[in-house]
Design a protein around this motif. Structure first.
Motif, PDB file in Angstrom:
ATOM      1  N   THR A 126     -28.005  74.590  69.503  1.00  0.00           N
ATOM      2  CA  THR A 126     -27.188  76.185  70.572  1.00  0.00           C
ATOM      3  C   THR A 126     -27.122  74.987  71.516  1.00  0.00           C
ATOM      4  O   THR A 126     -27.080  75.325  72.834  1.00  0.00           O
ATOM      5  N   ASP A 128     -23.222  74.876  72.376  1.00  0.00           N
ATOM      6  CA  ASP A 128     -21.860  75.607  72.491  1.00  0.00           C
ATOM      7  C   ASP A 128     -22.296  76.414  73.915  1.00  0.00           C
ATOM      8  O   ASP A 128     -21.253  77.539  73.355  1.00  0.00           O
ATOM      9  N   ILE A 129     -22.934  76.309  75.272  1.00  0.00           N
ATOM     10  CA  ILE A 129     -22.636  76.707  75.711  1.00  0.00           C
ATOM     11  C   ILE A 129     -21.985  77.125  77.128  1.00  0.00           C
ATOM     12  O   ILE A 129     -20.709  76.288  77.277  1.00  0.00           O
ATOM     13  N   PRO A 130     -20.830  78.121  77.121  1.00  0.00           N
ATOM     14  CA  PRO A 130     -19.918  78.318  78.065  1.00  0.00           C
ATOM     15  C   PRO A 130     -20.262  78.321  79.503  1.00  0.00           C
ATOM     16  O   PRO A 130     -21.086  78.504  79.775  1.00  0.00           O
ATOM     17  N   GLU A 133     -19.945  82.526  82.949  1.00  0.00           N
ATOM     18  CA  GLU A 133     -20.711  83.564  82.579  1.00  0.00           C
ATOM     19  C   GLU A 133     -20.194  84.648  83.008  1.00  0.00           C
ATOM     20  O   GLU A 133     -19.682  85.610  84.094  1.00  0.00           O
ATOM     21  N   SER A 257     -28.460  83.338  78.279  1.00  0.00           N
ATOM     22  CA  SER A 257     -26.643  82.612  78.324  1.00  0.00           C
ATOM     23  C   SER A 257     -25.812  83.608  78.239  1.00  0.00           C
ATOM     24  O   SER A 257     -25.527  84.138  77.018  1.00  0.00           O
ATOM     25  N   TYR A 260     -23.424  84.568  75.159  1.00  0.00           N
ATOM     26  CA  TYR A 260     -23.836  83.309  74.147  1.00  0.00           C
ATOM     27  C   TYR A 260     -24.420  83.450  73.358  1.00  0.00           C
ATOM     28  O   TYR A 260     -25.193  84.180  72.225  1.00  0.00           O
TER      29      TYR A 260
END
Length: 352
Positions: A126, A128-130, A133, A257, A260
């Motif tokens: 996991t 590809d955490i933006p 937010e 997140s 996400y």
């Protein structure tokens, strides 16, 4: 038994689309994003129980953690044998933890049960955490922001959380700061029994423990910072083709997140590598980077939550967490402690 919810071992495959061009496009994209690139592990796991209960007990009861299929693991070929007078698979209603429940009423002689299943476990990534937010509703994450009996989210953890996350605005920034602090300040204590109790008020001062301790601190600090977080309780498939895994329980953490979803972290495995491989923090950098947003394929998820009332309800007090079998006889706990190694069970595995 009435009211049981049996865990299905089946899974479905969707039919392919009918447009050739679409299939070509999907195949091209899948080459880059499909979980096929993720590592996998298969094993057959067997719990063998010869319940260590008083022979004169009229009613003995046993709960065994029961892993369920999800997007990261497939549980199939479940087999239960033995001499219980009744058994079933049940979920408790708060966190959804499933248990294989068995009971022996007026049973003379040995009380035995064997429970086996096959698992296909996938590495979970996991990453590809933006960075930006959107706001999220904290009321939807009441359970993942709530205090527990061993983490009241008051001082000293609240004060520490505010210090660690000072100036951080997003969940991602806070989760990463807490991860850095955990990796740099906590340590694995090999003298801790089992996975540890996760007594956060004590641990934020002593700083030493195993996965249940280190990840309870991470979870508490995240929650105290307003970041939904939860421990994931499970068991690790050891290296090798076959062997014993009775004491291979392991846990990790997920934090939320917005936009996400749940992100996995495992700072305890970084500290374990530092201890066992005798490496420095700098030498552990690749593992440190990997375990923020990923966990390997050699683990089976069981459940989440703290202070648990099982289903059917146990007579004893709520369980700190449910990662080990639990048993009672005539309404009294048989476990000498949370881990219950005294009640008479072994767990073994083999690769197909």
């Amino acid at each position: 038994m009435d009211g049981s919810k049996y865990a299905s071992a089946s899974f479905s495959v969707r039919p392919a689309g009918i447009l050739a061009l679409l299939l070509i496009a999907l195949a091209f994209v899948a080459a880059f994003v499909t979980p096929a690139a993720a590592k996998e592990r298969r094993a057959e796991v067997t719990y063998s129980v010869n319940l260590n209960a008083p022979e004169v007990a009229k009613h003995a009861r046993l709960w065994i953690p029961y892993p369920m299929s999800d997007e990261n693991q497939e549980i199939t070929d479940v087999v239960v044998t033995g001499n219980p007078t009744a058994w079933g698979v049940y979920e408790e209603g708060v966190f959804g933890n499933a248990a294989l429940y068995a009971e022996w009423k007026d049973t003379m002689g040995p009380r035995t049960l064997t429970y086996s299943f096959k698992v296909l476990r996938r590495e979970r990534v996991t990453k590809d955490i933006p960075a930006s937010e959107h706001p999220f509703s904290k009321s939807e994450f009441r359970k993942e922001l709530a205090p527990t009996r061993l983490a009241d989210l008051k001082d000293p953890e609240r004060e520490l959380a505010e210090k660690i996350t000072a100036g951080r605005k997003t969940n991602r920034e806070k989760a990463f700061a807490i991860y850095d602090w955990t990796v740099e300040n906590m340590f694995r204590d090999p003298n801790t029994k089992g996975c540890g109790l996760g007594d956060v008020d004590t641990l934020v001062r002593s700083l030493g423990g195993k996965c249940g301790d280190i990840h309870s601190v991470y979870t508490a600090l995240a929650r105290a910072s307003g970041v939904p977080a939860r421990e994931v309780w499970g068991i690790r498939i050891p290296s090798g083709k076959a062997g014993d895994m009775t004491k291979a329980q392991h846990c990790w953490v997920e934090w939320y997140s917005p936009g996400y979803g749940w992100v996995v972290v495992d700072p305890a495995d970084v500290r374990k590598a530092i201890l066992e491989k005798k490496i420095t923090l700098e030498q552990a950098k690749p593992l440190r980077e990997y375990y923020f947003g990923a966990v390997d394929e050699s683990r089976i998820a069981i459940g989440t939550g703290r202070d648990l009332i099982l289903n059917p309800p146990q007579s004893g007090e709520p369980l700190n967490y449910f990662m080990y079998p639990y048993a009672e006889a005539d309404g009294k706990p048989l476990n000498e402690d949370l881990y219950g190694f005294n009640i008479g069970y072994t767990i073994r595995y083999r690769e197909p």
